[in-house]
Design a protein around this motif. Structure first.
Motif: not given
Length: 212
Positions: A26, A28, A33, A67, A198, A200
């Motif tokens: 993750d 993020k 990010w 997200e 999360h 993309y």
């Protein structure tokens, strides 16, 4: 408390502490990010004119970021016309949204590695299957599996379509637009639990001829 409210609270509690099938990295919290989401995320309706596609035309690709509750495409759909949405791995990590189908996509919910058509029952523990069962009725689009990619037309309540189930490793299947307006995409999840999402993917939208 209503039954619907109770199910929502139960699902939020369960998701926050569930063991995962696979751990997804993750990113993020990293500065990289956050800069990426700020630069390439499209969480607001497109200002200015929208792209209207002719048959066979493909719009400029964009990122679908898990997200974000809405990822706007910049493309105006026309009711009754047919479109195809293709998903792919980004050619350059955190770079411009150039689609590359040679690699896997990262699509994770609360640490569970999912597919674009949502949580796969065959990969879930018994506890996670229970979470899916109680969360799906309070997700943003009940007909779709939890975490499947869903498309909708801005301002059109009955325009939602399960895009994840139309996409597989071999081909993408077209869908008929059920309203006029800008197309946006999202991961089908409980509305209050997007902070643990999360991943993309790159998205490309093409207008196609109606299927025979």
């Amino acid at each position: 408390m209503t039954l619907r409210g109770g199910a929502l609270l139960l699902s939020l509690w369960a998701i926050s502490g569930v063991a995962t099938v696979q751990t997804c990295d993750d990113p993020k919290k990293s500065r990289q990010w956050k800069d990426f989401v700020q630069q390439w995320g499209r969480s607001e309706p497109t200002s200015g004119s929208l792209r209207q596609l002719g048959v066979g035309e493909t719009a400029e690709s964009f990122y679908l970021i898990a997200e974000l509750k809405r990822n706007y495409s910049g493309v105006r759909l026309t009711e009754g016309h047919w479109y195809q949405v293709d998903f792919g791995h980004p050619a350059i990590a955190y770079g411009p949204p150039s689609l590359d189908n040679s690699g896997p996509v990262e699509w994770c919910d609360s640490g569970v590695e999912a597919e674009l058509d949502g949580w796969s029952a065959s990969k879930l523990t018994s506890g996670q299957k229970f979470i899916h069962a109680v969360s799906r009725p309070v997700s943003r689009y009940y007909p779709a599996r939890l975490y499947s990619v869903v498309g909708a037309v801005e301002g059109k309540w009955f325009s939602k379509v399960d895009l994840g189930v139309l996409n597989d490793e071999l081909s993408s299947h077209p869908f008929r637009a059920e309203g006029d307006g800008e197309l946006y995409l999202f991961a089908n999840d409980v509305a209050l639990k997007y902070d643990n999402n999360h991943g993309y993917v790159v998205v490309a939208i093409t207008r196609v001829v109606p299927p025979q």
